[in-house]
Design an enzyme around this catalytic site. Sequence first.
Site, PDB file in Angstrom:
ATOM      1  N   LYS A 110      45.905  19.422 -56.956  1.00  0.00           N
ATOM      2  CA  LYS A 110      47.161  20.256 -57.588  1.00  0.00           C
ATOM      3  C   LYS A 110      48.250  19.505 -58.488  1.00  0.00           C
ATOM      4  O   LYS A 110      48.693  20.109 -59.292  1.00  0.00           O
ATOM      5  CB  LYS A 110      48.048  20.407 -56.307  1.00  0.00           C
ATOM      6  CG  LYS A 110      47.285  21.469 -55.316  1.00  0.00           C
ATOM      7  CD  LYS A 110      48.348  22.171 -54.511  1.00  0.00           C
ATOM      8  CE  LYS A 110      48.041  23.465 -53.806  1.00  0.00           C
ATOM      9  NZ  LYS A 110      48.670  24.219 -52.765  1.00  0.00           N
ATOM     10  N   LYS A 196      36.525  27.096 -54.435  1.00  0.00           N
ATOM     11  CA  LYS A 196      37.046  27.923 -53.245  1.00  0.00           C
ATOM     12  C   LYS A 196      37.671  29.177 -53.574  1.00  0.00           C
ATOM     13  O   LYS A 196      38.357  29.277 -54.714  1.00  0.00           O
ATOM     14  CB  LYS A 196      37.398  27.065 -52.298  1.00  0.00           C
ATOM     15  CG  LYS A 196      38.957  26.938 -52.578  1.00  0.00           C
ATOM     16  CD  LYS A 196      39.806  25.825 -51.437  1.00  0.00           C
ATOM     17  CE  LYS A 196      41.057  25.588 -52.189  1.00  0.00           C
ATOM     18  NZ  LYS A 196      41.914  25.160 -51.087  1.00  0.00           N
ATOM     19  N   LYS A 199      44.335  31.135 -54.799  1.00  0.00           N
ATOM     20  CA  LYS A 199      45.305  31.714 -55.888  1.00  0.00           C
ATOM     21  C   LYS A 199      45.416  30.916 -57.053  1.00  0.00           C
ATOM     22  O   LYS A 199      45.751  31.497 -58.109  1.00  0.00           O
ATOM     23  CB  LYS A 199      46.644  32.035 -55.084  1.00  0.00           C
ATOM     24  CG  LYS A 199      46.562  33.248 -54.088  1.00  0.00           C
ATOM     25  CD  LYS A 199      47.885  33.145 -53.302  1.00  0.00           C
ATOM     26  CE  LYS A 199      47.776  32.214 -52.464  1.00  0.00           C
ATOM     27  NZ  LYS A 199      48.908  32.088 -51.124  1.00  0.00           N
TER      28      LYS A 199
HETATM   29  P1  TYM Z   1      47.330  27.357 -47.581  1.00  0.00           P
HETATM   30  O1  TYM Z   1      48.720  27.980 -47.597  1.00  0.00           O
HETATM   31  O2  TYM Z   1      46.854  27.012 -48.689  1.00  0.00           O
HETATM   32  O3  TYM Z   1      46.151  28.161 -46.880  1.00  0.00           O
HETATM   33  C1  TYM Z   1      46.511  28.996 -45.431  1.00  0.00           C
HETATM   34  C2  TYM Z   1      45.479  28.757 -44.564  1.00  0.00           C
HETATM   35  O4  TYM Z   1      44.441  29.181 -45.323  1.00  0.00           O
HETATM   36  C3  TYM Z   1      43.234  28.409 -45.426  1.00  0.00           C
HETATM   37  N1  TYM Z   1      42.528  28.801 -46.521  1.00  0.00           N
HETATM   38  C4  TYM Z   1      41.033  28.877 -46.584  1.00  0.00           C
HETATM   39  N2  TYM Z   1      40.099  28.838 -45.550  1.00  0.00           N
HETATM   40  C5  TYM Z   1      38.866  28.969 -45.867  1.00  0.00           C
HETATM   41  N3  TYM Z   1      38.498  29.286 -47.117  1.00  0.00           N
HETATM   42  C6  TYM Z   1      39.434  29.474 -48.198  1.00  0.00           C
HETATM   43  N4  TYM Z   1      38.969  29.638 -49.469  1.00  0.00           N
HETATM   44  C7  TYM Z   1      40.622  29.041 -47.833  1.00  0.00           C
HETATM   45  N5  TYM Z   1      41.849  29.171 -48.660  1.00  0.00           N
HETATM   46  C8  TYM Z   1      42.874  28.848 -47.879  1.00  0.00           C
HETATM   47  C9  TYM Z   1      43.873  27.222 -45.442  1.00  0.00           C
HETATM   48  O5  TYM Z   1      42.902  26.118 -44.896  1.00  0.00           O
HETATM   49  C10 TYM Z   1      44.985  27.168 -44.371  1.00  0.00           C
HETATM   50  O6  TYM Z   1      44.617  27.057 -43.080  1.00  0.00           O
HETATM   51  N6  TYM Z   1      48.867  22.903 -46.503  1.00  0.00           N
HETATM   52  C11 TYM Z   1      48.715  24.226 -45.699  1.00  0.00           C
HETATM   53  C12 TYM Z   1      49.599  24.738 -45.374  1.00  0.00           C
HETATM   54  C13 TYM Z   1      50.296  23.907 -44.131  1.00  0.00           C
HETATM   55  C14 TYM Z   1      49.766  23.576 -43.001  1.00  0.00           C
HETATM   56  C15 TYM Z   1      50.612  22.998 -42.155  1.00  0.00           C
HETATM   57  C16 TYM Z   1      48.550  24.257 -42.173  1.00  0.00           C
HETATM   58  C17 TYM Z   1      51.542  23.163 -44.156  1.00  0.00           C
HETATM   59  N7  TYM Z   1      51.906  22.647 -43.221  1.00  0.00           N
HETATM   60  C18 TYM Z   1      50.699  22.599 -40.733  1.00  0.00           C
HETATM   61  C19 TYM Z   1      48.415  23.754 -40.950  1.00  0.00           C
HETATM   62  C20 TYM Z   1      49.425  22.886 -40.224  1.00  0.00           C
HETATM   63  C21 TYM Z   1      48.407  24.995 -47.120  1.00  0.00           C
HETATM   64  O7  TYM Z   1      48.646  24.802 -48.108  1.00  0.00           O
HETATM   65  O8  TYM Z   1      47.558  26.073 -46.520  1.00  0.00           O
END
Ligand code: TYM
Length: 334
Positions: A110, A196, A199
């Site tokens: 990022k 992967k 967005k």
């Molecule tokens: P974020 O907002 O990028 O994504 C939300 C959830 O979707 C999952 N995900 C995927 N799973 C499988 N294949 C993909 N291509 C894919 N893209 C996204 C992510 O693994 C996530 O579970 N850091 C986290 C947000 C966060 C969080 C937390 C998660 C902040 N605090 C505490 C769990 C617990 C994030 O950026 O997710």
Amino acid sequence: MKKTVLSCIQPTGDMHFGNYFGAVKNWVDLQPKYKCFYGVVDYHAMTMPYKPKKLKESVWSLVINLLAVGVEPENLFIQSLVPEHTELGWIFNCFASYGQVSRMTQFKDKSSQSEEKAGGYISAGLFTYPVLQAADILIYKADYVPVGKDQDQHLELTRNIAQRFNNMVGKDYFVPPETLHTETPNVRSTADPARKMSKSAGEKHYINVFADEARMRKQIKSAVTDTGDTKEGEMSPGIENLFNLLKATGGHEAHASLMDDYKAGTLRYVDLKTAVADALVEISNPFRERKAELMSKRKEVKNRIKVSSAEIRKRAQQTVKEVKELAGLANVRF
Ligand code: TYM
């Protein structure tokens, strides 16, 4: 006592099938069995260049999307309505190892995007982001965290922070949480299976769960199948991804029969693509309907989530109070 589940998602635009099949579907499925907390994490969304008005809109649009796919309103909160997350985040900054935070691959990915977009400026918030994530999880003393594969490193850091805090206070206060994965924890981009579904890579690299049928079909139709660099006898990543998407939709019969064709060397890619597109459209039809309904009562939805956030906040306040006590900080608020 029911075990606790916590997970969060960033309000940075559309919800895609990577989010859904990697995490959010699991959130919905876990609700009957566990005490669940699901957060829309707006503090996290500030770590990359952003526009305040857009952020606010994205928060409420994500809330509606999550409710439309089946997240229960009482389980949903908005992170900035529970400001104790940032307070615990600071405390955890003092228990996280700088070396370990420096090794986070998501920061590396990022920060290069951030540098391009913001003309050379990478926020310190982006660096300490995983520490705030640890606070999101541990503030509810979560036993399980349903996430995609890309979050494994952050979960490992969370467990280490919990352990280090416990060692310092001489008590097993935090229970290191376990990661939960779905069958498809790593959904790939259909336009480029080497990356992967996400967005940040641009519109063609993700399929919006709420996209209209025509767009969904078009994206699947143009999915990359053979990349040319697949070894003899190995399934190409594009085909594997389509099979995984089909499996994730619950289309087990279609999956089995197309897999038989694949093994027999008779699979027509167009049949696989049609099956995937049909399954995605079928899954998302009721979501689109529920979304339209929720959009017509936005005000009610907002009020409901403000109430649930306030309710959930009580649990976060209790943890912060205990942590401050244990960490030797002044505690006048209670
Ligand atoms: P974020 O907002 O990028 O994504 C939300 C959830 O979707 C999952 N995900 C995927 N799973 C499988 N294949 C993909 N291509 C894919 N893209 C996204 C992510 O693994 C996530 O579970 N850091 C986290 C947000 C966060 C969080 C937390 C998660 C902040 N605090 C505490 C769990 C617990 C994030 O950026 O997710």
